[in-house]
Structures are given as C-alpha cells and as structure tokens.
Design an enzyme around this catalytic site. Structure first.
Site, PDB file in Angstrom:
ATOM      1  N   LYS A  59      74.220  87.905  71.991  1.00  0.00           N
ATOM      2  CA  LYS A  59      74.160  87.617  70.562  1.00  0.00           C
ATOM      3  C   LYS A  59      72.708  87.369  70.183  1.00  0.00           C
ATOM      4  O   LYS A  59      72.050  86.506  70.754  1.00  0.00           O
ATOM      5  CB  LYS A  59      74.989  86.385  70.202  1.00  0.00           C
ATOM      6  N   LYS A 104      74.714  86.680  59.520  1.00  0.00           N
ATOM      7  CA  LYS A 104      75.568  86.016  58.526  1.00  0.00           C
ATOM      8  C   LYS A 104      75.168  86.354  57.085  1.00  0.00           C
ATOM      9  O   LYS A 104      74.881  85.467  56.284  1.00  0.00           O
ATOM     10  CB  LYS A 104      75.531  84.495  58.717  1.00  0.00           C
ATOM     11  N   HIS A 145      75.023  86.953  53.253  1.00  0.00           N
ATOM     12  CA  HIS A 145      75.760  86.316  52.148  1.00  0.00           C
ATOM     13  C   HIS A 145      74.915  86.481  50.890  1.00  0.00           C
ATOM     14  O   HIS A 145      73.949  85.754  50.675  1.00  0.00           O
ATOM     15  CB  HIS A 145      75.995  84.839  52.463  1.00  0.00           C
ATOM     16  N   ASP A 146      75.281  87.464  50.065  1.00  0.00           N
ATOM     17  CA  ASP A 146      74.522  87.751  48.854  1.00  0.00           C
ATOM     18  C   ASP A 146      75.439  88.545  47.922  1.00  0.00           C
ATOM     19  O   ASP A 146      76.629  88.699  48.198  1.00  0.00           O
ATOM     20  CB  ASP A 146      73.250  88.543  49.200  1.00  0.00           C
ATOM     21  N   PRO A 200      77.263  91.760  46.317  1.00  0.00           N
ATOM     22  CA  PRO A 200      77.791  92.908  47.060  1.00  0.00           C
ATOM     23  C   PRO A 200      76.798  94.041  47.277  1.00  0.00           C
ATOM     24  O   PRO A 200      76.692  94.573  48.399  1.00  0.00           O
ATOM     25  CB  PRO A 200      78.974  93.357  46.199  1.00  0.00           C
ATOM     26  N   THR A 209      80.868  76.111  63.252  1.00  0.00           N
ATOM     27  CA  THR A 209      81.423  75.138  64.197  1.00  0.00           C
ATOM     28  C   THR A 209      80.698  73.801  64.156  1.00  0.00           C
ATOM     29  O   THR A 209      81.111  72.834  64.792  1.00  0.00           O
ATOM     30  CB  THR A 209      81.401  75.693  65.639  1.00  0.00           C
ATOM     31  N   ARG A 228      81.313  75.469  75.785  1.00  0.00           N
ATOM     32  CA  ARG A 228      80.505  74.698  76.727  1.00  0.00           C
ATOM     33  C   ARG A 228      81.251  74.555  78.052  1.00  0.00           C
ATOM     34  O   ARG A 228      82.470  74.362  78.066  1.00  0.00           O
ATOM     35  CB  ARG A 228      80.251  73.282  76.195  1.00  0.00           C
TER      36      ARG A 228
END
Length: 237
Positions: free
Chosen positions: A31, A60, A62-63, A65, A123, A185
């Site tokens: 990742k 991630k 986010h804006d 379309p 998370t 973990r």
C-alpha cells in the site's frame, strides 16, 4: 480463504521504501499512501512495479465528481492494482471515479480495470468522535454499512473498513463485496493511533479479504520474518 496481506509502505522517501522492499525475494502486495506518493510522485509507483509488486494506491480522493473523475483517469494510467475514494463524497462522486478509472485503463491499453474501493470511516475514528466532531448520528456499524451500500450502488468493488465490520458488510451488503481492513497488529504490538484493531488471525476469522499491515512488519527487526509470521498466524487459524 486466507486474506491477502498488503504491506503499508509508510516511509518518508522512495529510497527507504525500496530498501525495505529489496529485503523480500518474491513479489508482495503493498500500500502506497499519501506520505510516500506526495514525496516521490508517480516515479515511486513505476519503481515498485518494476520489482513485480502489486500496489494499492491509497490517496482517498474526495472532491466534486468531475475533479475526481479526471484524477482517476491519471491514476489508472499508472498501472496500480487498487485505488480508493472517500464514500462520504456520495454516490455521484463514486460513479464518476469509476468512470475515470475505466477511461484511464482503456487509454493505457489494459484489459483489467483497477479495483476501486471506498473508505467508510477511518479506523482512527470511534463512535464518540463520529458523533461529537463529525456530527454523524447513529451507531458506527449502521453508518459503515450505509456508506458501503452507497459504494456498491455506485459500482465500486468494496470498502475500507475495520476488520470488526467485515462480517456485517458481507452479510448486509453483499457476500462478494470486498473488505480491505487496516488497523491489523500482531498480538502484543502497540495500537498506535488506531482505535479499531485486530490481529491477522482474528481478521481472517471475521472474513476480511485484504489486511493492511504496517508497523507490525515495517518496524520489525526482521520484516520478512514478521511478514511470514502474519501469514502463518492466518494459515494456522
């Protein structure tokens, strides 16, 4: 089925990330997040791909379309295997992201479109924070499921969620809807800034499809041995 491990390359420079990867003699799934990508840009993706590793590019998006669609076309051209958006952007934004990803893949001449997933709740977010700071009422599990349902309606392949939320995603959204679960973990390792964590074995038992594991591997004295320990823990579950 044993989940796929994605090693979180949370390194400040490409040199450190590549030195880490060179310890592994066979391809792994990694990742690449904001820190590394913003530090090195597209060149780090190219270098990792040259070594034969698969990549989840975790930015991630986010804006609006149209902006997300245009950005996804660019990311698809990099040849990544998985990328993501924030589900909070809404169905239209997620649909635009999917369209951009498909267009970018076609322009690159690749038959397979990268998998597109949506972040439900980080998370590091707990229910109290969600309500008091984000002003999102309701139980965490209901909010996560609702965001996942929106992602599926938009044509996405799955969601990023806590391992503890994997069972309800598969039960209430779709059995084949992928769950990518960070906050993994090894037993005894510190939780760090994560709130909803699980061990690899527990995540497998909960039905996670992909496990994002960072510090338990990257901070280990012997990262390859730690990776193998994670695999063995799941295989012996």
């Amino acid at each position: 089925m044993t989940p796929t491990i994605m090693i979180a390359l949370d390194f400040p420079t490409g040199q450190k990330a590549l030195e880490f990867l060179d310890q592994f003699k066979e391809p792994v799934y990694v990742k690449v997040g904001m820190e590394l990508y913003y530090s090195e840009g597209p060149s780090i993706i190219e270098e990792i791909k040259k070594r034969g590793h698969k990549i989840f590019l975790d930015l991630k998006l986010h804006d609006i379309p149209n902006t997300v669609k245009s950005a996804m076309k660019v990311l698809a051209r990099l040849g990544v295997d998985v990328t993501n958006v924030h589900a909070a952007g809404g169905i239209k934004m997620m649909q635009a992201a999917k369209e951009g990803l498909e267009e970018g893949a076609r322009e690159r001449g690749q038959e397979e479109v990268p998998m597109l997933i949506a972040v439900t709740q980080l998370t590091s977010t707990d229910e109290e924070m969600m309500r008091s700071e984000l002003r999102i009422d309701g139980k965490m599990e209901d909010v996560v499921v609702h965001y996942a349902e929106n992602a599926r309606k938009a044509g996405l392949d799955g969601v990023v969620c806590s391992a503890w939320e994997s069972p309800m995603i598969h039960e209430r959204v779709a059995a084949d809807f992928k769950t990518i679960t960070p906050g993994i973990r090894l037993a005894g390792d510190a939780k760090g800034d994560q709130s909803r964590v699980a061990t690899p074995a527990k995540a497998k038992a909960l039905g996670s499809d992909y496990l994002v594991i960072g510090r338990s591997i990257t901070k280990a004295a012997d990262p390859v041995a730690a990776y193998r320990r994670c695999m063995e823990e799941m295989e012996n579950e």
